[in-house]
Design a protein around this motif. Sequence first.
Motif, PDB file in Angstrom:
ATOM      1  N   GLY A 165      24.396  24.064  43.175  1.00 54.89           N
ATOM      2  CA  GLY A 165      25.312  24.705  42.233  1.00 54.89           C
ATOM      3  C   GLY A 165      24.777  24.650  40.808  1.00 54.89           C
ATOM      4  O   GLY A 165      24.859  25.642  40.067  1.00 54.89           O
ATOM      5  N   PHE A 166      24.223  23.516  40.433  1.00 52.68           N
ATOM      6  CA  PHE A 166      23.646  23.394  39.100  1.00 52.68           C
ATOM      7  C   PHE A 166      22.467  24.336  38.932  1.00 52.68           C
ATOM      8  O   PHE A 166      22.326  24.991  37.896  1.00 52.68           O
ATOM      9  N   ALA A 167      21.616  24.441  39.964  1.00 55.08           N
ATOM     10  CA  ALA A 167      20.461  25.345  39.891  1.00 55.08           C
ATOM     11  C   ALA A 167      20.927  26.793  39.792  1.00 55.08           C
ATOM     12  O   ALA A 167      20.359  27.588  39.032  1.00 55.08           O
ATOM     13  N   ALA A 168      21.978  27.157  40.546  1.00 54.44           N
ATOM     14  CA  ALA A 168      22.507  28.520  40.483  1.00 54.44           C
ATOM     15  C   ALA A 168      23.091  28.811  39.102  1.00 54.44           C
ATOM     16  O   ALA A 168      22.885  29.894  38.544  1.00 54.44           O
ATOM     17  N   ASP A 185      17.424  10.679  44.374  1.00 57.19           N
ATOM     18  CA  ASP A 185      18.526  10.047  45.119  1.00 57.19           C
ATOM     19  C   ASP A 185      19.818  10.825  44.936  1.00 57.19           C
ATOM     20  O   ASP A 185      20.571  11.039  45.897  1.00 57.19           O
ATOM     21  N   TYR A 186      20.082  11.275  43.714  1.00 57.34           N
ATOM     22  CA  TYR A 186      21.306  12.026  43.443  1.00 57.34           C
ATOM     23  C   TYR A 186      21.315  13.340  44.215  1.00 57.34           C
ATOM     24  O   TYR A 186      22.323  13.717  44.811  1.00 57.34           O
ATOM     25  N   VAL A 187      20.168  14.033  44.224  1.00 56.12           N
ATOM     26  CA  VAL A 187      20.092  15.312  44.934  1.00 56.12           C
ATOM     27  C   VAL A 187      20.242  15.095  46.436  1.00 56.12           C
ATOM     28  O   VAL A 187      20.888  15.888  47.122  1.00 56.12           O
ATOM     29  N   ASN A 188      19.681  14.005  46.940  1.00 58.40           N
ATOM     30  CA  ASN A 188      19.816  13.726  48.377  1.00 58.40           C
ATOM     31  C   ASN A 188      21.237  13.347  48.749  1.00 58.40           C
ATOM     32  O   ASN A 188      21.695  13.660  49.854  1.00 58.40           O
ATOM     33  N   GLU A 189      21.947  12.679  47.840  1.00 58.24           N
ATOM     34  CA  GLU A 189      23.333  12.305  48.107  1.00 58.24           C
ATOM     35  C   GLU A 189      24.280  13.499  47.988  1.00 58.24           C
ATOM     36  O   GLU A 189      25.247  13.611  48.740  1.00 58.24           O
ATOM     37  N   LYS A 190      24.028  14.374  47.043  1.00 51.10           N
ATOM     38  CA  LYS A 190      24.932  15.500  46.770  1.00 51.10           C
ATOM     39  C   LYS A 190      24.126  16.794  46.626  1.00 51.10           C
ATOM     40  O   LYS A 190      23.978  17.323  45.532  1.00 51.10           O
TER      41      LYS A 190
END
Length: 92
Positions: free
Chosen positions: A76-79, A65-70
């Motif tokens: 950015g976190f993955a990078a 849900d968090y990834v779908n919202e933002k």
Amino acid sequence: MLNEIQNVLKDVESLYDDGSKLGADELQRLRAKLQDRLNVAQDKLQGLEERAMEQVRHHAKAADDYVNEKPYYAMGFAALAGLVVGVLLNRS
């Protein structure tokens, strides 16, 4: 849960140690007691497994849900994580 496992192991040891000394009736009672404790330990372990799976599902859904919202925060976190791993690998 750990106490249940320890109790089962103690009963197994006593069954092994006293197996030759006990009569058939006593041996059957000890085996039945051991089986009962094993069943209790298995039930507790199954309950623990179900609770753990439910928590994993809940947290995975929350992350989804968090990834779908933002999505840009997630990218950015993955990078950033990739950059940190790259820097650490290049240091050695």
